[in-house]
Scaffold this motif. Structure first.
Motif, PDB file in Angstrom:
ATOM      1  N   PRO A   1       0.836  -1.206   0.000  1.00 57.86           N
ATOM      2  CA  PRO A   1       0.000   0.000   0.000  1.00 57.86           C
ATOM      3  C   PRO A   1       0.865   1.248   0.000  1.00 57.86           C
ATOM      4  CG  PRO A   1      -0.047  -1.090   2.143  1.00 57.86           C
ATOM      5  CD  PRO A   1       0.659  -2.018   1.214  1.00 57.86           C
ATOM      6  N   ALA A   2       0.277   2.371  -0.423  1.00 59.59           N
ATOM      7  CA  ALA A   2       1.031   3.619  -0.568  1.00 59.59           C
ATOM      8  C   ALA A   2       1.701   4.029   0.738  1.00 59.59           C
ATOM      9  CB  ALA A   2       0.100   4.730  -1.063  1.00 59.59           C
ATOM     10  N   GLU A   3       1.024   3.835   1.853  1.00 57.65           N
ATOM     11  CA  GLU A   3       1.614   4.225   3.140  1.00 57.65           C
ATOM     12  C   GLU A   3       2.892   3.454   3.419  1.00 57.65           C
ATOM     13  OE1 GLU A   3       0.495   4.429   7.910  1.00 57.65           O
ATOM     14  OE2 GLU A   3      -0.975   3.663   6.469  1.00 57.65           O
ATOM     15  N   SER A   4       2.887   2.163   3.109  1.00 56.65           N
ATOM     16  CA  SER A   4       4.090   1.349   3.322  1.00 56.65           C
ATOM     17  C   SER A   4       5.185   1.717   2.329  1.00 56.65           C
ATOM     18  CB  SER A   4       3.745  -0.135   3.214  1.00 56.65           C
ATOM     19  OG  SER A   4       2.896  -0.541   4.266  1.00 56.65           O
ATOM     20  N   GLN A   5       4.804   2.025   1.083  1.00 51.88           N
ATOM     21  CA  GLN A   5       5.808   2.437   0.101  1.00 51.88           C
ATOM     22  C   GLN A   5       6.539   3.698   0.548  1.00 51.88           C
ATOM     23  OE1 GLN A   5       4.683   2.553  -4.039  1.00 51.88           O
ATOM     24  NE2 GLN A   5       3.371   0.749  -3.889  1.00 51.88           N
ATOM     25  N   SER A   6       5.851   4.575   1.258  1.00 57.30           N
ATOM     26  CA  SER A   6       6.484   5.818   1.722  1.00 57.30           C
ATOM     27  C   SER A   6       7.549   5.558   2.781  1.00 57.30           C
ATOM     28  CB  SER A   6       5.418   6.764   2.278  1.00 57.30           C
ATOM     29  OG  SER A   6       4.880   6.267   3.499  1.00 57.30           O
ATOM     30  N   LYS A   7       7.576   4.341   3.328  1.00 59.95           N
ATOM     31  CA  LYS A   7       8.551   3.990   4.362  1.00 59.95           C
ATOM     32  C   LYS A   7       9.798   3.332   3.778  1.00 59.95           C
ATOM     33  CE  LYS A   7       4.738   3.213   7.611  1.00 59.95           C
ATOM     34  NZ  LYS A   7       4.054   2.231   8.476  1.00 59.95           N
ATOM     35  N   LEU A   8       9.869   3.215   2.463  1.00 60.51           N
ATOM     36  CA  LEU A   8      11.026   2.629   1.781  1.00 60.51           C
ATOM     37  C   LEU A   8      11.976   3.756   1.377  1.00 60.51           C
ATOM     38  CD1 LEU A   8       9.053   0.220  -0.605  1.00 60.51           C
ATOM     39  CD2 LEU A   8       9.785  -0.229   1.751  1.00 60.51           C
ATOM     40  N   LEU A   9      13.159   3.793   1.958  1.00 60.04           N
ATOM     41  CA  LEU A   9      14.077   4.915   1.746  1.00 60.04           C
ATOM     42  C   LEU A   9      15.351   4.439   1.055  1.00 60.04           C
ATOM     43  CD1 LEU A   9      13.761   6.637   5.255  1.00 60.04           C
ATOM     44  CD2 LEU A   9      12.306   6.904   3.226  1.00 60.04           C
ATOM     45  N   PRO A  10      15.556   4.812  -0.220  1.00 59.53           N
ATOM     46  CA  PRO A  10      16.791   4.440  -0.930  1.00 59.53           C
ATOM     47  C   PRO A  10      17.945   5.364  -0.553  1.00 59.53           C
ATOM     48  CG  PRO A  10      15.350   5.658  -2.381  1.00 59.53           C
ATOM     49  CD  PRO A  10      14.596   5.513  -1.084  1.00 59.53           C
ATOM     50  N   ASN A  11      19.139   5.028  -1.083  1.00 55.87           N
ATOM     51  CA  ASN A  11      20.351   5.830  -0.837  1.00 55.87           C
ATOM     52  C   ASN A  11      20.669   5.962   0.637  1.00 55.87           C
ATOM     53  OD1 ASN A  11      21.371   6.517  -3.451  1.00 55.87           O
ATOM     54  ND2 ASN A  11      19.649   7.923  -3.722  1.00 55.87           N
ATOM     55  N   LYS A  12      20.463   4.889   1.396  1.00 52.69           N
ATOM     56  CA  LYS A  12      20.753   4.903   2.830  1.00 52.69           C
ATOM     57  C   LYS A  12      21.772   3.807   3.152  1.00 52.69           C
ATOM     58  CE  LYS A  12      17.948   8.237   3.967  1.00 52.69           C
ATOM     59  NZ  LYS A  12      18.442   9.509   4.547  1.00 52.69           N
ATOM     60  N   LYS A  13      23.032   4.209   3.244  1.00 55.25           N
ATOM     61  CA  LYS A  13      24.103   3.274   3.578  1.00 55.25           C
ATOM     62  C   LYS A  13      24.368   3.338   5.077  1.00 55.25           C
ATOM     63  CE  LYS A  13      26.331   3.468  -0.952  1.00 55.25           C
ATOM     64  NZ  LYS A  13      27.582   3.696  -1.706  1.00 55.25           N
ATOM     65  N   ILE A  14      24.484   2.174   5.697  1.00 58.78           N
ATOM     66  CA  ILE A  14      24.598   2.093   7.143  1.00 58.78           C
ATOM     67  C   ILE A  14      26.046   2.319   7.585  1.00 58.78           C
ATOM     68  CG2 ILE A  14      24.144   0.651   9.162  1.00 58.78           C
ATOM     69  CD1 ILE A  14      21.700   1.512   7.388  1.00 58.78           C
ATOM     70  N   SER A  15      26.216   3.167   8.597  1.00 60.99           N
ATOM     71  CA  SER A  15      27.553   3.429   9.140  1.00 60.99           C
ATOM     72  C   SER A  15      27.721   2.925  10.565  1.00 60.99           C
ATOM     73  CB  SER A  15      27.857   4.931   9.104  1.00 60.99           C
ATOM     74  OG  SER A  15      26.906   5.661   9.869  1.00 60.99           O
ATOM     75  N   GLY A  16      26.610   2.641  11.270  1.00 60.27           N
ATOM     76  CA  GLY A  16      26.742   2.157  12.635  1.00 60.27           C
ATOM     77  C   GLY A  16      25.414   1.925  13.307  1.00 60.27           C
ATOM     78  N   LEU A  17      25.463   1.221  14.446  1.00 58.12           N
ATOM     79  CA  LEU A  17      24.294   0.960  15.274  1.00 58.12           C
ATOM     80  C   LEU A  17      24.593   1.379  16.704  1.00 58.12           C
ATOM     81  CD1 LEU A  17      23.465  -2.706  14.116  1.00 58.12           C
ATOM     82  CD2 LEU A  17      22.535  -0.586  13.180  1.00 58.12           C
ATOM     83  N   LEU A  18      23.597   1.971  17.366  1.00 59.08           N
ATOM     84  CA  LEU A  18      23.733   2.356  18.759  1.00 59.08           C
ATOM     85  C   LEU A  18      22.527   1.846  19.538  1.00 59.08           C
ATOM     86  CD1 LEU A  18      24.879   6.096  18.449  1.00 59.08           C
ATOM     87  CD2 LEU A  18      26.307   4.122  19.043  1.00 59.08           C
ATOM     88  N   GLU A  19      22.770   1.286  20.716  1.00 57.86           N
ATOM     89  CA  GLU A  19      21.655   0.865  21.550  1.00 57.86           C
ATOM     90  C   GLU A  19      21.205   2.023  22.435  1.00 57.86           C
ATOM     91  OE1 GLU A  19      22.436  -2.390  24.142  1.00 57.86           O
ATOM     92  OE2 GLU A  19      20.325  -2.756  24.535  1.00 57.86           O
ATOM     93  N   THR A  20      19.894   2.171  22.571  1.00 61.54           N
ATOM     94  CA  THR A  20      19.310   3.158  23.472  1.00 61.54           C
ATOM     95  C   THR A  20      18.600   2.422  24.601  1.00 61.54           C
ATOM     96  OG1 THR A  20      17.174   3.257  22.329  1.00 61.54           O
ATOM     97  CG2 THR A  20      18.949   4.693  21.502  1.00 61.54           C
ATOM     98  N   GLU A  21      18.003   3.165  25.514  1.00 61.06           N
ATOM     99  CA  GLU A  21      17.299   2.540  26.630  1.00 61.06           C
ATOM    100  C   GLU A  21      16.133   1.696  26.149  1.00 61.06           C
ATOM    101  OE1 GLU A  21      14.922   3.854  30.721  1.00 61.06           O
ATOM    102  OE2 GLU A  21      16.023   5.338  29.552  1.00 61.06           O
ATOM    103  N   ASP A  22      15.479   2.129  25.074  1.00 58.73           N
ATOM    104  CA  ASP A  22      14.272   1.447  24.603  1.00 58.73           C
ATOM    105  C   ASP A  22      14.438   0.742  23.266  1.00 58.73           C
ATOM    106  OD1 ASP A  22      12.808   2.388  26.838  1.00 58.73           O
ATOM    107  OD2 ASP A  22      12.513   4.304  25.833  1.00 58.73           O
ATOM    108  N   GLY A  23      15.598   0.806  22.645  1.00 56.47           N
ATOM    109  CA  GLY A  23      15.732   0.192  21.327  1.00 56.47           C
ATOM    110  C   GLY A  23      17.102   0.377  20.731  1.00 56.47           C
TER     111      GLY A  23
END
Length: 466
Positions: free
Chosen positions: A122-144
């Motif tokens: 659906p269109a709403e889900s398509q809007s959540k697809l983001l190209p040109n996003k290369k990952i540089s790192g991950l950080l843990e937070t208190e909730d996620g």
């Protein structure tokens, strides 16, 4: 106090990542998908073989008719050895998936499959697809967890799913979000867990006169093997070559000169045995189509190393988990890699749906420990299956390329036997029938054969009450 709903960051927008997007959409779980390429449905990669297990899962999203229209059913494969540039001892390997499971395996271009997956959201889900996003790192937070990108943006979620391939950035950075481990080393014991024994040159070319849609041939021989399939307008071929020595080094980026040298070396390999000879005035003779001849009409090519293996640990700390090639990598010989990645998503999202639904009903947030336990159960449910499948795929490549003397004997005298192949397919059909489906998506069973599915698709409640 209002409890914030869960949000999942999905890294990787290939077929498996897009399956995650569909599954989360159906489960009512918010997400954002980050893809490193410039677009989601770009023309990248060769064709894929979709088997009944993958087709059945995607049928729950309503995508089966579109896939059947865009793909071509796999016929029986003509297996042949190569000697003096000729095809010899052809043998038919029976493909019985239609009668066994209710649908034939289908060959479909990666681009077409991606477009179907994209259009089906659906269109709403398509809007959540983001190209040109290369990952540089991950950080843990208190909730996620926070996923950082090279462009300076970051995305926060309850957890991250790594569907980003054999050299997964999520896998590389997973240990950074595990506070109990207290190290910045890669999550797995080895940064490069996969072994590369073969490389693959593939190409797509226009369908030449004399090539019939549905033609499918394998040629087996010393150190190299081919797989060839013809669709309506184009044909595709993959050539697997054994490397001098296996390696765990990062993939080599092959140049046009490397490609040309490869074709010069293996251009004599036959692809099929039914191309009409245009030089024959009577039109009755046949001529072999070789790799070199097809290369002259190529419209798309690729040259890659083929990693294979299974990662030891697929998750960290209840915040990051891997699916598909990020967790296990198959050689393409059996066409099982993408399909197993899709079933990873089935098992994982079934568990996430239950956890988040229970947490929501209780007015609480799903705990880190609950997610960690679910990740372990997911890996336990899948590990033996993908380890077996990965081994079978690797052995299929080794047998076809006659890697060692017994492999040549096995290929020519054992697996060329229709009796042996029928027994193997019967065993495989039993394994296939036990494959799970999304247990929270109701619908009618579209894939029905003589082997009943162990896990039934939930029947619509409204129809049960009629």
């Amino acid at each position: 106090m209002t409890i914030a709903p869960p949000k999942i960051v999905v890294v990787g927008g290939g077929p498996v990542g897009m399956t995650v997007a569909h599954a989360l959409t159906r489960a009512g779980i918010d997400f954002v998908l980050l893809e490193s390429r410039p677009s989601i449905a770009m023309a990248a990669g060769t064709s894929l073989v979709m088997s009944p297990i993958g087709l059945r899962a995607l049928s729950q999203f309503g995508l089966l008719p579109a896939i059947e229209k865009a793909g071509s059913p796999c016929p029986s494969v003509n297996d042949s050895t190569t000697k003096d540039d000729l095809l010899e001892t052809p043998c038919s390997s029976p493909t019985s998936t239609r009668s066994d499971h209710g649908c034939a395996s289908r060959v479909i271009s990666r681009k077409n499959l991606m477009q179907i997956l994209l259009d089906g959201l659906p269109a709403e889900s398509q809007s959540k697809l983001l190209p040109n996003k290369k990952i540089s790192g991950l950080l843990e937070t208190e909730d996620g967890v926070v996923v950082q990108c090279t462009d300076g943006t970051s995305y926060e979620g309850t957890m991250v799913i790594g569907a980003d391939g054999a050299y997964s950035a999520v896998r590389k950075h997973m240990s950074a979000i595990d506070s109990q481990q207290g190290t910045q080393e890669p999550a797995d014991k080895e940064e490069l867990p996969y072994l590369t024994t073969y490389r693959c040159f593939w190409m797509r070319f226009r369908r030449l006169p004399g090539i019939e849609p549905g033609d499918m041939t394998e040629s087996h021989g010393p150190q190299a093997t081919t797989q060839y399939f013809a669709a309506e307008d184009t044909a595709v071929v993959a050539v697997y070559e054994r490397l001098p020595e296996p390696t765990r080094r990062p993939p080599r980026h092959y140049s046009e000169a490397d490609e040309a040298a490869f074709v010069a070396r293996w251009g004599h390999l036959p692809l099929n045995n039914n191309t009409k000879n245009d030089d024959d005035p009577e039109g009755g003779a046949t001529a072999l189509l070789t790799l070199g001849q097809a290369y002259a009409h190529a419209t798309q090519t690729g040259f890659i190393n083929l990693e294979e293996g299974v990662v030891a640990d697929w998750s960290r700390g209840g915040r990051a988990v891997l699916v598909g090639d990020a967790a296990h990598k198959f050689t393409p010989s059996t066409g099982a890699g993408c399909n197993n990645g899709i079933i990873d998503v089935v098992v994982l999202v079934n568990k996430l749906h239950k956890i988040f639904a229970l947490a929501s009903a209780g007015g609480v947030v799903a705990s880190r420990d609950d997610l960690a336990a679910a990740f372990r159960e997911y890996q336990d449910a899948r590990f033996d299956t993908v380890t077996l499948g990965c081994g079978l795929s690797g052995r299929a490549t080794a047998n076809a390329s006659w890697a060692i003397p017994w492999a040549k004997f096995t290929d020519i005298w054992i697996f060329s036997s229709n009796i042996v192949m029928s027994l193997f397919l019967r065993w495989a059909a039993g394994k296939t029938a036990s494959t799970p489906v999304f247990d929270f998506i109701e619908g009618e069973e579209k894939v029905v054969g003589k082997y009943p599915w162990v896990h039934a698709i939930p029947f619509p409640q409204a129809k049960k009450m009629v």
